[in-house]
Design a protein around this motif. Structure first.
Motif, PDB file in Angstrom:
ATOM      1  N   VAL A 259       0.928  -1.201   0.054  1.00 27.02           N
ATOM      2  CA  VAL A 259      -0.051  -0.056  -0.255  1.00 27.02           C
ATOM      3  C   VAL A 259       0.922   1.394  -0.001  1.00 27.02           C
ATOM      4  O   VAL A 259       0.428   2.359   0.237  1.00 27.02           O
TER       5      VAL A 259
ATOM      6  N   LYS B  30      -0.095   4.618   3.867  1.00 22.75           N
ATOM      7  CA  LYS B  30      -0.934   4.185   4.956  1.00 22.75           C
ATOM      8  C   LYS B  30      -2.212   4.946   5.430  1.00 22.75           C
ATOM      9  O   LYS B  30      -3.375   4.514   5.693  1.00 22.75           O
TER      10      LYS B  30
ATOM     11  N   THR C   6      -4.902   4.854   3.368  1.00 19.12           N
ATOM     12  CA  THR C   6      -5.635   3.370   3.354  1.00 19.12           C
ATOM     13  C   THR C   6      -6.797   3.108   4.435  1.00 19.12           C
ATOM     14  O   THR C   6      -6.428   3.391   5.526  1.00 19.12           O
TER      15      THR C   6
ATOM     16  N   TYR D 234      -3.155   3.492  10.213  1.00 21.00           N
ATOM     17  CA  TYR D 234      -3.757   3.949   8.752  1.00 21.00           C
ATOM     18  C   TYR D 234      -4.708   5.353   8.816  1.00 21.00           C
ATOM     19  O   TYR D 234      -5.008   5.564  10.070  1.00 21.00           O
TER      20      TYR D 234
END
Length: 496
Positions: free
Chosen positions: A185, A190, A193, A210
């Motif tokens: 990712v 992050k 995400t 995240y």
């Protein structure tokens, strides 16, 4: 979006061969939770799909009352499916004052398929009024998308959304999918995400590294039918609300990208001023290089208005800003609340008012101090008034004239400066204390550093003179220290 530790999907196919929305089947005992239940993570965001059907404005308002400020609506899947309820869900969530985002359920297995799906998603998002600032999410959880090159495919999808003008993008997935597919990712970060992971006993915030954490798919809201996916939004990915909104404390605030806003915002036909989201009434405000006034209803005024007993002009051209000139009571914190405006701007410099000149800096009257203007030097006293005449300032004497010009000029003459000799007077020449003869009151006097000297002999212009006990140069025959001298009687005063 229902990503679990074990995932199976059911795809319903219509008679036309179009895949309907896919729902995941839970493989562990996820608890049912009522929104607002104590000791549970935050319910910042809900996501909805056709599974929730026609949610009303009142349904979304009920969610808001439990702290939900963001809604993520499924729009599309693959390149052929559109949520039949998406327009209703999007419009009603917006009408409830919520920040609305969108997601796409992905099936792509190559970069070209990823771009095709991104375009399909972008077309629908644009049709529903989503803009570049709205969050668009790639929902990456389908088993068929787990192929070699998954990261490059996901990046191609994200890049294509950017190419279509949607700059605010995110990625939805879960630990199970990342571990089994090798998805990296880091291409999006992050903080962009949205991670899905449902603990059996959700009591604290997890996955705080995240952007968002979806922590349950079984949360119910009192008065709303069905269960919902809920998430904690750590970086305001999907709940950065904007507009005049009712907050969870029951009060209205202006939000800008999730933050309570300070400044003007246009709303319902006029401008309102907010400070930390709170509307401010009956007050002056500075913005865009101008000054404005909001009335008792918080509305920026126009036209000629009577404010605190003053008739002030704010124009009628839709500009709303002050056009007037003068010493205006604007409730400032200095000089009794008054400031000087020039054509609506806070003024710096001299302005004539109440019989003299006053010096202003950003509209504020300045009191004791030296000022420079028009190539001259001035002084304003403790009341801010420009002085005239002979003035003693910090123990030194200055001449500001008596002709209404107020500026400093060189001192010349026998001037009272409070000195300790000769009654406080001294002789100045072009601003300097003078040494030598000066003609005054019918005769010559001798000065040393401005101080009049009395009895004594003096040398000047190549001659010898004598000043008496009153400091006056003598004439005629004089007896000095027992000796007779002749100083003439022709007005020349010198010894002969």
């Amino acid at each position: 979006m229902n990503l679990k530790n074990t995932l199976m999907t059911l795809a319903a196919v219509s008679v036309f061969g179009v895949a309907a929305e896919q729902q995941s089947i839970i493989a562990h005992a996820e608890p049912y939770i009522t929104a607002g239940q104590s000791n549970t993570p935050k319910t910042d965001v809900v996501d909805v799909s056709s599974y929730q059907g026609n949610l009303s404005v009142q349904d979304f308002q009920a969610m808001r009352s439990k702290g939900v400020m963001g809604v993520v609506v499924k729009l599309t899947e693959g390149t052929s499916y559109t949520n039949p309820y998406d327009a209703t869900q999007v419009n009603n969530a917006r009408a409830a004052g919520m920040r609305v985002s969108a997601y796409h359920y992905a099936h792509f297995t190559s970069q070209s398929e990823a771009r095709d799906e991104a375009n399909y998603f972008a077309d629908r998002a644009a049709k529903l009024g989503f803009t570049s600032s709205d969050l668009l999410v790639d929902d990456l959880e389908s088993s068929d998308s787990k192929v070699s090159g998954i990261t490059d495919n996901a990046k191609a999808f994200n890049d294509q959304l950017h190419a279509r003008g949607f700059a605010n993008t995110g990625l939805y997935t879960g630990p199970w999918y990342i571990n089994s597919s090798g998805l990296d990712v880091s291409f999006i970060g992050k903080n962009r995400t949205w991670i899905a992971d449902y603990p059996d006993n959700p009591t604290s915030q997890l996955h705080t590294d995240y952007g968002m954490w979806q922590w349950s798919s079984k949360v119910s809201f009192p008065g709303v039918s069905g269960n919902f996916d809920v998430s904690s939004d750590y970086v305001s990915m999907a709940n950065a609300k904007t507009g005049y909104l009712l907050d969870t404390d029951g009060q209205w605030y202006w939000f800008e990208n999730g933050q309570r806003y300070t400044g003007f915002r246009y709303y319902m036909g006029t401008y309102y001023w907010f400070e930390n989201g709170v509307r401010f009434d009956n007050a002056w405000h500075e913005a865009w290089g101008h000054w404005y006034y909001t009335d008792a209803n918080g509305r920026a005024v126009q036209g000629v208005q009577n404010i605190d007993g003053q008739s002030l002009d704010f124009g009628n051209d839709g500009g709303f800003y002050l056009r007037s000139t003068g010493y205006i009571f604007d409730r400032s914190s200095q000089n009794g609340g008054y400031r000087w405006y020039e054509n609506g701007q806070l003024f710096t410099g001299f302005r004539y008012y109440m019989g003299t000149y006053y010096w202003f800096i950003d509209g504020v009257r300045q009191n004791a101090g030296w000022r420079s203007a028009w190539g001259y030097t001035y002084y304003t006293d403790d009341n801010g008034r420009a002085v005239q005449g002979i003035q003693t300032i910090d123990g030194k004497v200055y001449n500001f004239g008596n002709d209404g010009t107020y500026y400093e000029r060189n001192l010349t003459g026998y001037i009272y400066d409070g000195s300790s000799q000769n009654g406080g007077y001294r002789w100045y020449e072009n601003g300097q204390l003078f040494t030598g003869f000066r003609y005054y009151m019918g005769t010559y006097y001798w000065f040393v550093n401005g101080v009049r000297q009395n009895a004594g002999w003096r040398q000047a212009w190549g001659y010898t003179y004598y000043t008496d006990d009153n400091g006056r140069a003598v004439q005629g025959t004089q007896v000095i220290d027992g000796k007779t001298y002749n100083f003439g009687n022709d007005g020349t005063y010198y010894l002969r």
